[in-house]
Design a protein around this motif. Sequence first.
Motif, PDB file in Angstrom:
ATOM      1  N   LEU A 132       0.737  -1.508   0.104  1.00 25.03           N
ATOM      2  CA  LEU A 132       0.026  -0.072   0.093  1.00 25.03           C
ATOM      3  C   LEU A 132       0.669   1.357  -0.078  1.00 25.03           C
ATOM      4  O   LEU A 132       0.452   1.695  -0.852  1.00 25.03           O
ATOM      5  CB  LEU A 132      -0.901   0.405   1.320  1.00 25.03           C
ATOM      6  CG  LEU A 132      -1.864   1.442   1.437  1.00 25.03           C
ATOM      7  CD1 LEU A 132      -3.029   1.017   0.598  1.00 25.03           C
ATOM      8  CD2 LEU A 132      -1.998   1.989   2.780  1.00 25.03           C
ATOM      9  N   PHE A 133       1.796   1.075   1.155  1.00 26.42           N
ATOM     10  CA  PHE A 133       2.889   2.547   0.623  1.00 26.42           C
ATOM     11  C   PHE A 133       3.495   2.779  -0.215  1.00 26.42           C
ATOM     12  O   PHE A 133       3.105   4.186  -0.788  1.00 26.42           O
ATOM     13  CB  PHE A 133       3.803   2.473   2.447  1.00 26.42           C
ATOM     14  CG  PHE A 133       3.670   2.909   3.360  1.00 26.42           C
ATOM     15  CD1 PHE A 133       1.791   2.203   3.947  1.00 26.42           C
ATOM     16  CD2 PHE A 133       4.157   2.795   4.703  1.00 26.42           C
ATOM     17  CE1 PHE A 133       1.805   3.377   5.505  1.00 26.42           C
ATOM     18  CE2 PHE A 133       3.347   2.966   5.857  1.00 26.42           C
ATOM     19  CZ  PHE A 133       2.470   2.856   5.590  1.00 26.42           C
ATOM     20  N   ARG A 134       3.604   2.405  -0.857  1.00 27.41           N
ATOM     21  CA  ARG A 134       5.173   1.631  -1.852  1.00 27.41           C
ATOM     22  C   ARG A 134       3.600   2.233  -3.279  1.00 27.41           C
ATOM     23  O   ARG A 134       4.313   3.074  -4.033  1.00 27.41           O
ATOM     24  CB  ARG A 134       5.602   0.455  -2.563  1.00 27.41           C
ATOM     25  CG  ARG A 134       6.833   0.747  -3.349  1.00 27.41           C
ATOM     26  CD  ARG A 134       7.537  -0.384  -3.268  1.00 27.41           C
ATOM     27  NE  ARG A 134       6.468  -1.437  -3.965  1.00 27.41           N
ATOM     28  CZ  ARG A 134       6.913  -3.078  -4.287  1.00 27.41           C
ATOM     29  NH1 ARG A 134       7.774  -3.732  -4.008  1.00 27.41           N
ATOM     30  NH2 ARG A 134       6.402  -3.853  -5.253  1.00 27.41           N
ATOM     31  N   ALA A 153       2.561   5.597  -2.590  1.00 22.59           N
ATOM     32  CA  ALA A 153       3.531   6.921  -2.401  1.00 22.59           C
ATOM     33  C   ALA A 153       3.976   6.963  -4.265  1.00 22.59           C
ATOM     34  O   ALA A 153       4.371   8.204  -4.443  1.00 22.59           O
ATOM     35  CB  ALA A 153       4.864   6.104  -1.701  1.00 22.59           C
ATOM     36  N   GLN A 176       7.634  10.933   1.613  1.00 18.61           N
ATOM     37  CA  GLN A 176       8.220  10.294   2.246  1.00 18.61           C
ATOM     38  C   GLN A 176       7.626  11.087   4.014  1.00 18.61           C
ATOM     39  O   GLN A 176       7.353  10.421   4.122  1.00 18.61           O
ATOM     40  CB  GLN A 176      10.397  10.930   2.590  1.00 18.61           C
ATOM     41  CG  GLN A 176      10.570  10.191   3.148  1.00 18.61           C
ATOM     42  CD  GLN A 176      11.265   9.102   3.237  1.00 18.61           C
ATOM     43  OE1 GLN A 176      10.682   7.875   2.646  1.00 18.61           O
ATOM     44  NE2 GLN A 176      11.024   8.378   4.765  1.00 18.61           N
ATOM     45  N   ILE A 186       4.033   9.155   4.067  1.00 16.03           N
ATOM     46  CA  ILE A 186       4.364   7.286   5.063  1.00 16.03           C
ATOM     47  C   ILE A 186       4.392   7.975   6.486  1.00 16.03           C
ATOM     48  O   ILE A 186       3.924   6.921   7.007  1.00 16.03           O
ATOM     49  CB  ILE A 186       5.122   6.802   4.076  1.00 16.03           C
ATOM     50  CG1 ILE A 186       4.311   7.234   3.056  1.00 16.03           C
ATOM     51  CG2 ILE A 186       5.316   6.023   4.115  1.00 16.03           C
ATOM     52  CD1 ILE A 186       3.933   6.671   1.393  1.00 16.03           C
ATOM     53  N   LEU A 187       5.975   8.511   6.831  1.00 17.40           N
ATOM     54  CA  LEU A 187       6.122   8.134   8.249  1.00 17.40           C
ATOM     55  C   LEU A 187       4.895   8.802   8.866  1.00 17.40           C
ATOM     56  O   LEU A 187       4.664   8.631  10.352  1.00 17.40           O
ATOM     57  CB  LEU A 187       6.782  10.173   8.004  1.00 17.40           C
ATOM     58  CG  LEU A 187       8.411   9.002   8.128  1.00 17.40           C
ATOM     59  CD1 LEU A 187       9.630  10.390   8.211  1.00 17.40           C
ATOM     60  CD2 LEU A 187       8.662   8.440   9.086  1.00 17.40           C
ATOM     61  N   LEU A 201       2.622   6.361   9.459  1.00 20.61           N
ATOM     62  CA  LEU A 201       3.323   5.301  10.323  1.00 20.61           C
ATOM     63  C   LEU A 201       3.466   5.854  12.164  1.00 20.61           C
ATOM     64  O   LEU A 201       3.206   4.447  12.642  1.00 20.61           O
ATOM     65  CB  LEU A 201       4.555   4.651   9.583  1.00 20.61           C
ATOM     66  CG  LEU A 201       5.948   4.564  10.653  1.00 20.61           C
ATOM     67  CD1 LEU A 201       6.011   2.210  11.379  1.00 20.61           C
ATOM     68  CD2 LEU A 201       7.599   4.577  10.077  1.00 20.61           C
ATOM     69  N   HIS A 202       3.650   6.500  12.020  1.00 20.91           N
ATOM     70  CA  HIS A 202       4.177   7.650  13.578  1.00 20.91           C
ATOM     71  C   HIS A 202       2.298   7.075  13.810  1.00 20.91           C
ATOM     72  O   HIS A 202       2.363   6.892  15.394  1.00 20.91           O
ATOM     73  CB  HIS A 202       3.676   8.774  13.593  1.00 20.91           C
ATOM     74  CG  HIS A 202       3.925   9.162  14.465  1.00 20.91           C
ATOM     75  ND1 HIS A 202       4.944   8.960  15.926  1.00 20.91           N
ATOM     76  CD2 HIS A 202       3.095  10.581  15.207  1.00 20.91           C
ATOM     77  CE1 HIS A 202       4.147   9.868  16.703  1.00 20.91           C
ATOM     78  NE2 HIS A 202       3.623  10.556  16.588  1.00 20.91           N
ATOM     79  N   VAL A 203       0.714   7.674  13.397  1.00 15.47           N
ATOM     80  CA  VAL A 203      -0.104   6.932  13.865  1.00 15.47           C
ATOM     81  C   VAL A 203      -0.698   6.235  14.022  1.00 15.47           C
ATOM     82  O   VAL A 203      -1.667   5.201  14.923  1.00 15.47           O
ATOM     83  CB  VAL A 203      -1.328   8.700  12.802  1.00 15.47           C
ATOM     84  CG1 VAL A 203      -2.305   8.670  13.766  1.00 15.47           C
ATOM     85  CG2 VAL A 203      -0.612   9.931  13.481  1.00 15.47           C
ATOM     86  N   TRP A 204      -0.585   5.633  12.554  1.00 11.64           N
ATOM     87  CA  TRP A 204      -1.102   4.285  12.424  1.00 11.64           C
ATOM     88  C   TRP A 204      -0.721   3.192  13.308  1.00 11.64           C
ATOM     89  O   TRP A 204      -1.302   2.118  13.681  1.00 11.64           O
ATOM     90  CB  TRP A 204      -1.363   3.142  10.999  1.00 11.64           C
ATOM     91  CG  TRP A 204      -2.048   4.405  10.309  1.00 11.64           C
ATOM     92  CD1 TRP A 204      -2.332   5.876  10.477  1.00 11.64           C
ATOM     93  CD2 TRP A 204      -2.626   4.167   9.219  1.00 11.64           C
ATOM     94  NE1 TRP A 204      -3.112   6.163   8.994  1.00 11.64           N
ATOM     95  CE2 TRP A 204      -2.254   5.604   7.934  1.00 11.64           C
ATOM     96  CE3 TRP A 204      -1.759   3.775   7.865  1.00 11.64           C
ATOM     97  CZ2 TRP A 204      -2.690   5.605   6.587  1.00 11.64           C
ATOM     98  CZ3 TRP A 204      -1.783   3.011   6.769  1.00 11.64           C
ATOM     99  CH2 TRP A 204      -2.451   4.793   6.356  1.00 11.64           C
ATOM    100  N   LYS A 205       0.540   3.368  13.279  1.00 10.17           N
ATOM    101  CA  LYS A 205       0.760   2.116  14.178  1.00 10.17           C
ATOM    102  C   LYS A 205       0.249   1.705  15.794  1.00 10.17           C
ATOM    103  O   LYS A 205       0.869   0.681  16.548  1.00 10.17           O
ATOM    104  CB  LYS A 205       2.165   2.408  14.557  1.00 10.17           C
ATOM    105  CG  LYS A 205       3.178   3.169  14.991  1.00 10.17           C
ATOM    106  CD  LYS A 205       4.540   3.518  15.350  1.00 10.17           C
ATOM    107  CE  LYS A 205       4.976   4.593  16.299  1.00 10.17           C
ATOM    108  NZ  LYS A 205       6.224   5.080  16.437  1.00 10.17           N
ATOM    109  N   GLY A 227       7.585   3.598  -6.358  1.00 11.57           N
ATOM    110  CA  GLY A 227       7.606   3.732  -5.152  1.00 11.57           C
ATOM    111  C   GLY A 227       8.812   3.205  -4.336  1.00 11.57           C
ATOM    112  O   GLY A 227       8.970   3.173  -3.239  1.00 11.57           O
TER     113      GLY A 227
END
Lengths: 117, 421
Positions: free
Chosen positions: B16-18, B21, B45, B48-49, B52-56, B147
């Motif tokens: 998904l991220f790739r 992106a 970038q 996506i960060l 990552l920060h929120v979804w994790k 990506g």
Amino acid sequence: MEKFLYLFRGGMSENIGQSAEAMQAHMQKWMGWMKTLESKGVLVGGEPLDPKGMQLSGVNKTITDGPFVEAKEMVGGFLVVKAKDIHEAAELAKGCPILEVDGKIEVRPIQKMDMPK
Amino acid sequence: MSQPESKDPGKIVDHLFRHEAGKMVAVLTRMFGFSNIEQAEDVVQDTILSALHVWKFGKIPENPSAWLYQTAKNKAIDMLRRQQVKHKIDSEIAYLLKSEYTLAPTVSEMFTENEIQDSQLRMMFACCHPSISPELQISLILKTLCGLSVKEIANAFLTNEETIGKRLYRTKEKIRNEKIPLEYPGAEAMPSRTASILKTLYLLFNEGYNSSHQERLIREDLCEEAMRLALLLAENEKTSLPETHALLALMCYHTSRFNSRLDDKGMIILLKDQDRSQWNKFLITKGNEYMERSASGTNVSDLHLEAAIASIHANAMHYEQTDWKSILRLYDVLLSRTDNPMVSLNRAVVCAEVQGFETAISLLEEMKGLTENCYYNTSLAEMYLNIGNKTEAKKLLGKALSLTSSNAEIELIRKKINLCR
């Protein structure tokens, strides 16, 4: 069971420059770890924190805009978990993927406000 | 190839991220202009960060793509408002980004499904501009549209990050200096420009399909990316040419055999010995569909011929039932329009099935310039083995062994050498 707070620091800037695929893989590890906590029934809750923010200080109630510390020292989020004691809480934290990307976890017992035993 | 969306709420769709992106870089580059592509990449970038920060923390949004787009939009608007874009914005919508009245709506509009697709196609035309060499085109496509990171591209091509970094730099410079626009070519140039994208996607696909890369995942990834982009071309009426469908058909037929080509130990299984029940029926059916769609217009491209050959193989229930005569005829046509030695080589191999090994051997022996090709030596050796000339076969296999570094190939050749005793 006692309650403990995990404070997460760092681990974000280390991801900068990583590929999208690698970041997704890292996130997947977090999900896995959170799921483990949940299935053990020890997860109470938690949230990520936005690096922006405000700080109030002094009798003058001075407000300053954040961030206040450099990225690797900033608290990026927190979790509250249940554990028998601090050792068990620390043991549980070992599974957190933030440790793989140079992040740190501070484990703090949440104190009870009633009469000490 | 495409996997169904995961039912597990704790897991997001693969890549998904790739993939997102790639889409976001295309959109933002279109908005900021190509000279600001690095800044577009930075915004992505950063986006996506943030995810990552929120979804994790365990909560994946209901619509992850929409979340990413909204975040990217906010970051882009912020950047434009603060006038932090480095180079002068030279995109065709530059004037709409200047005024507060149009800024936010324009950025939002750019992130709608149609515009995203449009941006990806424009980017593809720019990446595959005829003035850029195919090697450079592929690297840039993988970076901007797929990506992949520099490290991942280097890994896929078994080279180092520095080489890829330089390649990307040179390509971007070229696009800037030659002022290659992020626009569709005019109607007249459309077929030839689309054909050059198809050629590049074909190369990208082969890079994955024929690669000697140890990691199967990487090879599959390259094939999947090539297919994803080819699909994008097929879905747009401007680029949905008969050749586009021929390429997709070819890709479907090839990937239908992906799992049957290697055994558990990574050993190569030849077409003849593959378990055809393992071939992916869904992809063969898809291939047949694209094949039908490719059959319009008057132009028969090389891709049509190659897809037709692959189609005969894919639709033959048993190796013995392969319609070799038709395949040979197709190779004859292909050969009449190309001087590619690999086509002659493949034709000779087919000839063995139709006219016998002796004929094939004399054809192969007559060929020049292929003696340093591993596949040439193994093919000729196979012919000699079949007529019982073990000495000649062994000699050729020995030569082939010195021409490959792929473990799977080395193993296969060793096995053949053992048969020469």
